[in-house]
Design a protein around this motif. Structure first.
Motif, mmCIF file in Angstrom:
data_model
loop_
_atom_site.group_PDB
_atom_site.id
_atom_site.type_symbol
_atom_site.label_atom_id
_atom_site.label_comp_id
_atom_site.label_asym_id
_atom_site.label_seq_id
_atom_site.Cartn_x
_atom_site.Cartn_y
_atom_site.Cartn_z
ATOM 1 N N LYS A 110 -1.684 6.649 -1.774
ATOM 2 C CA LYS A 110 -1.323 5.586 -0.840
ATOM 3 C C LYS A 110 -2.588 4.968 -0.265
ATOM 4 C CE LYS A 110 1.381 4.443 3.261
ATOM 5 N NZ LYS A 110 2.138 4.953 4.431
ATOM 6 N N VAL A 111 -2.648 3.642 -0.292
ATOM 7 C CA VAL A 111 -3.769 2.898 0.277
ATOM 8 C C VAL A 111 -3.184 1.782 1.137
ATOM 9 C CG1 VAL A 111 -5.847 1.550 -0.196
ATOM 10 C CG2 VAL A 111 -5.194 3.411 -1.740
ATOM 11 N N ASP A 112 -3.489 1.816 2.436
ATOM 12 C CA ASP A 112 -2.918 0.861 3.391
ATOM 13 C C ASP A 112 -1.394 0.976 3.338
ATOM 14 O OD1 ASP A 112 -5.487 0.034 4.128
ATOM 15 O OD2 ASP A 112 -5.559 -1.452 2.522
ATOM 16 N N ASN A 113 -0.701 -0.089 3.008
ATOM 17 C CA ASN A 113 0.769 -0.050 2.995
ATOM 18 C C ASN A 113 1.348 -0.072 1.589
ATOM 19 O OD1 ASN A 113 1.031 -0.048 5.852
ATOM 20 N ND2 ASN A 113 0.621 -2.256 5.872
ATOM 21 N N LYS A 114 0.534 0.278 0.605
ATOM 22 C CA LYS A 114 0.993 0.306 -0.777
ATOM 23 C C LYS A 114 0.745 1.672 -1.407
ATOM 24 C CE LYS A 114 0.343 -4.603 -2.007
ATOM 25 N NZ LYS A 114 1.698 -4.872 -2.560
ATOM 26 N N TRP A 115 1.518 1.960 -2.432
ATOM 27 C CA TRP A 115 1.292 3.150 -3.245
ATOM 28 C C TRP A 115 0.854 2.705 -4.643
ATOM 29 C CZ3 TRP A 115 5.123 3.027 0.448
ATOM 30 C CH2 TRP A 115 5.155 4.088 1.364
ATOM 31 N N TYR A 116 -0.098 3.434 -5.197
ATOM 32 C CA TYR A 116 -0.603 3.158 -6.534
ATOM 33 C C TYR A 116 -0.435 4.412 -7.389
ATOM 34 C CZ TYR A 116 -2.664 -0.925 -4.301
ATOM 35 O OH TYR A 116 -2.841 -2.088 -3.611
ATOM 36 N N CYS A 117 -0.271 4.223 -8.670
ATOM 37 C CA CYS A 117 -0.032 5.354 -9.562
ATOM 38 C C CYS A 117 -0.749 5.153 -10.890
ATOM 39 C CB CYS A 117 1.474 5.518 -9.813
ATOM 40 S SG CYS A 117 1.901 6.867 -10.934
ATOM 41 N N VAL A 118 -1.405 6.205 -11.359
ATOM 42 C CA VAL A 118 -1.966 6.239 -12.713
ATOM 43 C C VAL A 118 -1.327 7.399 -13.460
ATOM 44 C CG1 VAL A 118 -4.171 5.135 -12.179
ATOM 45 C CG2 VAL A 118 -3.917 7.615 -11.872
ATOM 46 N N GLY A 119 -1.473 7.411 -14.770
ATOM 47 C CA GLY A 119 -0.887 8.478 -15.568
ATOM 48 C C GLY A 119 -1.311 8.379 -17.014
#
Length: 387
Positions: free
Chosen positions: A62-71
């Protein structure tokens, strides 16, 4: 410095949870309409149901008000998959592709990490974002890229920014599932798998290990449980109340999650529980591996869920500001009633799932434990409307 932790425990059953007023409470899904609190979070695993963004080894930050995902992008067994896909979401439910942090089409043919990328992770440490990528070069005589599969380290000022290569490969021998952990004193540690679990200190500014890589746990460790013998991988470390905890996965009986603890970041490590803290067990899971590995004699009962594989977990900050766990979900073709026995296209590919975790009596636990929430299974597909 604020630390952002990413993903852990898996949901064994198709549980539905309602989060309101910063408390967690299980609810039973029904076909009748019911009042939903204004600030609620309702979800059904798997979260993503889209072949276009199918991945394994989901790692959320989570960064600020967003979620990011790698895979790990497909193909994962043979062939090239050098890209590192970045997904983003405003609500943890609806995900879309943002970009490629590493784009195969833009890499030169002689790039040393233009092969097979697995299990990338993003950690925010020392005011930078650090991307670890496990990559092996695919060649005609090494179609799985095993001979050169190792860890590459990148850094960037933004989670979406173009990273610069710091170092790689970090080690010469086979390496996979690299993860980073920064202690309170600023010292950073690298953990990875590859024929067991390994650990070392690392200096991020130079991108170099400052201690020799040390193997501390083998899948056939004498005196340790048989549910580890198929293979162990995916370490993830967090510190809580002066104790270091390491989550790891094993695929012996279907993906399960074990938990280790230690008083120091380099061990000695011991099991928190003689059984996994989360289990998705299926007798029909990878039978060829069980036979080839010599552990097809193990006796156990299938878990009563619709999944055959919920693995490779990591921790992240969830919708309630608490720790949640992410992983990939594979649906099981021989699903128990009331699940449909007809697969949809997305069910044949790995999809994202997550669950809250909590800390009690000096250990981490999963909210979805074996045998719970079975009444919710019948309403799995109608519990949450999708736009």
């Amino acid at each position: 410095m604020k630390r952002l932790f990413q993903g852990l425990t898996f949901m064994q059953n198709a549980a539905l949870w309602l989060l309101a007023s910063s408390c967690l409470a299980p609810i039973q899904a029904t076909t009748q309409s019911a009042a939903v609190p204004k600030h609620s979070f309702i979800y059904t695993n798997p979260i993503t149901r889209d072949t276009a963004i199918s991945m394994r080894d989901h790692f959320i930050i989570k960064v600020d008000n967003k979620w990011y995902c790698v895979g790990t992008s497909e193909l994962v067994l043979t062939g090239h998959n050098p890209e590192v896909r970045l997904l983003e979401s405003d609500d943890l439910i609806h995900w879309k592709q943002h970009s490629f942090l590493i784009d195969a089409k833009k890499l030169p043919l002689n790039s040393p990490y233009n092969g097979r990328s697995r299990a990338p992770e993003i950690h925010f440490i020392q005011n930078k974002y650090w991307l670890t990528v496990n990559n092996g070069k695919v060649t005609a005589d090494d179609p799985k890229g095993m001979k050169t599969h190792s860890v590459w380290l990148f850094s960037a000022d933004k989670v979406t920014g173009s990273g610069s290569l710091m170092n790689g490969p970090l080690m010469n021998q086979y390496n996979n599932d690299a993860t980073l952990f920064e202690d309170e004193d600023g010292q950073t540690y690298l953990y990875r798998s590859g024929g067991g679990l390994f650990q070392a200190k690392i200096d991020l500014k130079s991108g170099k290990l400052t201690t020799p890589i040390q193997k501390f746990l083998d899948k056939k460790q004498p005196g340790w449980p048989e549910w580890m013998v198929g293979g162990i991988e995916g370490p993830f470390v967090i510190k809580k109340e002066g104790t270091y905890f390491m989550f790891f996965s094993t695929w012996t009986r279907g993906y399960e999650v074990g938990l280790l603890k230690s008083k120091t970041p380099l061990g000695p490590w011991e099991l928190v529980s003689p059984e996994p803290i989360f289990s998705t067990r299926k007798k029909g899971y990878r039978p060829e591996l069980a036979k080839g590995g010599g552990y097809d004699h193990l006796k156990f009962e299938d878990t009563e869920d619709s999944y055959q594989d919920t693995g490779r977990n990591a921790l992240f900050e969830g919708p309630d500001g608490q720790l949640w766990s992410s992983c990939h979900y594979f649906m099981y073709e021989k699903r128990p009633y009331p699940y449909s026995q007809t697969f949809e296209a997305w069910e044949k590919t790995p999809q994202m799932g997550f669950e809250p975790v909590y800390f009690k009596d000096g250990r981490f636990l999963s909210k979805a434990q074996p045998g719970q929430n079975r009444q919710l299974n019948a309403n799995r597909l109608t519990a949450r409307k999708r736009s």
